[in-house]
Design a protein around this motif. Sequence first.
Motif, PDB file in Angstrom:
ATOM      1  N   GLY A   1       0.861  -1.317  -0.063  1.00  0.00           N
ATOM      2  CA  GLY A   1      -0.041  -0.091   0.063  1.00  0.00           C
ATOM      3  C   GLY A   1       0.920   1.177  -0.111  1.00  0.00           C
ATOM      4  O   GLY A   1       0.189   2.376   0.085  1.00  0.00           O
ATOM      5  N   SER A   2       2.310   1.216  -0.176  1.00  0.00           N
ATOM      6  CA  SER A   2       2.935   2.468   0.032  1.00  0.00           C
ATOM      7  C   SER A   2       3.200   3.167  -1.394  1.00  0.00           C
ATOM      8  O   SER A   2       3.968   2.228  -2.157  1.00  0.00           O
ATOM      9  N   PRO A   3       2.728   4.297  -1.245  1.00  0.00           N
ATOM     10  CA  PRO A   3       3.248   5.102  -2.630  1.00  0.00           C
ATOM     11  C   PRO A   3       4.638   5.236  -3.004  1.00  0.00           C
ATOM     12  O   PRO A   3       5.121   5.137  -3.866  1.00  0.00           O
ATOM     13  N   PHE A   4       5.353   4.996  -2.031  1.00  0.00           N
ATOM     14  CA  PHE A   4       6.805   5.202  -1.878  1.00  0.00           C
ATOM     15  C   PHE A   4       7.505   4.082  -2.773  1.00  0.00           C
ATOM     16  O   PHE A   4       8.345   4.255  -3.520  1.00  0.00           O
ATOM     17  N   SER A   5       7.228   2.832  -2.119  1.00  0.00           N
ATOM     18  CA  SER A   5       7.847   1.930  -2.766  1.00  0.00           C
ATOM     19  C   SER A   5       7.185   1.432  -4.323  1.00  0.00           C
ATOM     20  O   SER A   5       7.753   1.079  -5.096  1.00  0.00           O
ATOM     21  N   ARG A   6       5.872   1.952  -4.558  1.00  0.00           N
ATOM     22  CA  ARG A   6       5.216   1.783  -5.631  1.00  0.00           C
ATOM     23  C   ARG A   6       5.929   2.791  -6.749  1.00  0.00           C
ATOM     24  O   ARG A   6       6.008   2.510  -8.056  1.00  0.00           O
ATOM     25  N   ARG A   7       6.545   3.891  -6.209  1.00  0.00           N
ATOM     26  CA  ARG A   7       7.122   4.839  -7.152  1.00  0.00           C
ATOM     27  C   ARG A   7       8.424   3.896  -7.884  1.00  0.00           C
ATOM     28  O   ARG A   7       8.805   4.212  -8.917  1.00  0.00           O
ATOM     29  N   VAL A   8       9.114   3.289  -6.927  1.00  0.00           N
ATOM     30  CA  VAL A   8      10.264   2.436  -7.391  1.00  0.00           C
ATOM     31  C   VAL A   8      10.004   1.328  -8.321  1.00  0.00           C
ATOM     32  O   VAL A   8      10.625   1.358  -9.452  1.00  0.00           O
ATOM     33  N   GLU A   9       8.837   0.852  -8.117  1.00  0.00           N
ATOM     34  CA  GLU A   9       8.589  -0.285  -9.012  1.00  0.00           C
ATOM     35  C   GLU A   9       8.118   0.499 -10.498  1.00  0.00           C
ATOM     36  O   GLU A   9       8.546  -0.375 -11.307  1.00  0.00           O
ATOM     37  N   LEU A  10       7.256   1.374 -10.491  1.00  0.00           N
ATOM     38  CA  LEU A  10       7.131   2.195 -11.653  1.00  0.00           C
ATOM     39  C   LEU A  10       8.328   2.669 -12.327  1.00  0.00           C
ATOM     40  O   LEU A  10       8.373   2.261 -13.709  1.00  0.00           O
ATOM     41  N   ALA A  11       9.421   3.033 -11.712  1.00  0.00           N
ATOM     42  CA  ALA A  11      10.627   3.634 -12.557  1.00  0.00           C
ATOM     43  C   ALA A  11      11.260   2.300 -13.133  1.00  0.00           C
ATOM     44  O   ALA A  11      11.600   2.545 -14.325  1.00  0.00           O
ATOM     45  N   LEU A  12      11.309   1.143 -12.263  1.00  0.00           N
ATOM     46  CA  LEU A  12      11.837   0.219 -12.670  1.00  0.00           C
ATOM     47  C   LEU A  12      11.031  -0.558 -14.165  1.00  0.00           C
ATOM     48  O   LEU A  12      11.837  -0.891 -14.972  1.00  0.00           O
ATOM     49  N   LYS A  13       9.935  -0.385 -13.827  1.00  0.00           N
ATOM     50  CA  LYS A  13       9.391  -1.074 -15.039  1.00  0.00           C
ATOM     51  C   LYS A  13       9.073  -0.076 -16.530  1.00  0.00           C
ATOM     52  O   LYS A  13       9.382  -0.644 -17.594  1.00  0.00           O
ATOM     53  N   LEU A  14       9.229   1.211 -16.173  1.00  0.00           N
ATOM     54  CA  LEU A  14       9.565   2.348 -17.144  1.00  0.00           C
ATOM     55  C   LEU A  14      10.677   1.921 -18.043  1.00  0.00           C
ATOM     56  O   LEU A  14      11.014   2.117 -19.253  1.00  0.00           O
ATOM     57  N   LYS A  15      11.872   1.517 -17.115  1.00  0.00           N
ATOM     58  CA  LYS A  15      13.029   1.461 -17.529  1.00  0.00           C
ATOM     59  C   LYS A  15      13.364  -0.014 -18.316  1.00  0.00           C
ATOM     60  O   LYS A  15      14.272  -0.300 -18.889  1.00  0.00           O
ATOM     61  N   GLY A  16      12.448  -0.921 -17.915  1.00  0.00           N
ATOM     62  CA  GLY A  16      12.298  -2.235 -18.429  1.00  0.00           C
ATOM     63  C   GLY A  16      13.428  -3.139 -17.588  1.00  0.00           C
ATOM     64  O   GLY A  16      14.055  -4.189 -18.025  1.00  0.00           O
ATOM     65  N   VAL A  17      13.573  -2.868 -16.493  1.00  0.00           N
ATOM     66  CA  VAL A  17      14.470  -3.350 -15.517  1.00  0.00           C
ATOM     67  C   VAL A  17      13.757  -4.743 -14.819  1.00  0.00           C
ATOM     68  O   VAL A  17      12.692  -4.454 -14.004  1.00  0.00           O
ATOM     69  N   GLU A  18      14.397  -5.994 -14.988  1.00  0.00           N
ATOM     70  CA  GLU A  18      13.632  -7.027 -14.000  1.00  0.00           C
ATOM     71  C   GLU A  18      14.098  -6.881 -12.625  1.00  0.00           C
ATOM     72  O   GLU A  18      15.189  -6.643 -12.292  1.00  0.00           O
ATOM     73  N   TYR A  19      13.206  -7.128 -11.803  1.00  0.00           N
ATOM     74  CA  TYR A  19      13.638  -7.375 -10.342  1.00  0.00           C
ATOM     75  C   TYR A  19      12.849  -8.110  -9.791  1.00  0.00           C
ATOM     76  O   TYR A  19      11.826  -8.677 -10.100  1.00  0.00           O
ATOM     77  N   LYS A  20      13.027  -8.647  -8.351  1.00  0.00           N
ATOM     78  CA  LYS A  20      12.651  -9.470  -7.463  1.00  0.00           C
ATOM     79  C   LYS A  20      11.961  -8.371  -6.473  1.00  0.00           C
ATOM     80  O   LYS A  20      12.674  -7.396  -5.900  1.00  0.00           O
ATOM     81  N   TYR A  21      10.660  -8.475  -6.059  1.00  0.00           N
ATOM     82  CA  TYR A  21      10.028  -7.830  -5.024  1.00  0.00           C
ATOM     83  C   TYR A  21       9.969  -8.576  -3.843  1.00  0.00           C
ATOM     84  O   TYR A  21       9.420  -9.774  -3.795  1.00  0.00           O
TER      85      TYR A  21
END
Length: 221
Positions: free
Chosen positions: A12-32
């Motif tokens: 529910g955190s807008p702060f961690s969702r920000r980071v997810e959005l940036a990674l997705k826009l960049k096309g970076v694969e990540y583990k959550y």
Amino acid sequence: MAEEVVLFGTWGSPFSRRVELALKLKGVEYKYIEEDLTNKSPLLLKYNPIHKKIPVLVHNGKPIVESQVILEYIDETWQGYPLLPKDPYERAIARFWAKFIDDKCLPVIFKALWGDEKEHEKAVEEASELLMFIEEELKEKRFFGGESIGMVDIIANIIAFWQGIFEEASGVELLTKEKFPKLINWSHEFVSNSVVKECLPPRDKLIAHLRKRFGSHNASK
């Protein structure tokens, strides 16, 4: 060797969702890794011993903390989709607005929605004044970043999506179409973006969670 990118956050955190959005826009694969903030994991405490908060991005074993710092790191580390403008002046302006939203606006918005009853009216007035600065900064642009989502838009995710939920949960209305037409239009445009949609929590679940945590002004009157 493949890069290892790990993000510690909460749903529910807008702060961690920000980071997810940036990674997705960049096309970076990540583990959550979902964190329970009432029972923080030893790994979170190891990687962020000072603040003991999410989000934490761990890149090849090296932790980066604080969402704005993480966004800049992502922009500088991975090519492709730019989060910040190339022009130094425009970059400085974007950083200013990002800082303005987090440091100046958010504390006042929270105060207006869930603060002390005695200070409520004053906080609502102050929050409206600060939101008007952001409204005016949009000018005639589609996004703060121009034609595409950039750093300021990502930071302002809390206004685009979370604020409406905060208002519904608290029973206090700040962001109206009459007063903030540009911000409302921008919000719709932002949350309609397919990549953004992937990074938003379920609305009903979030409203229920916030009501349980903070209660509402209407309920206390």
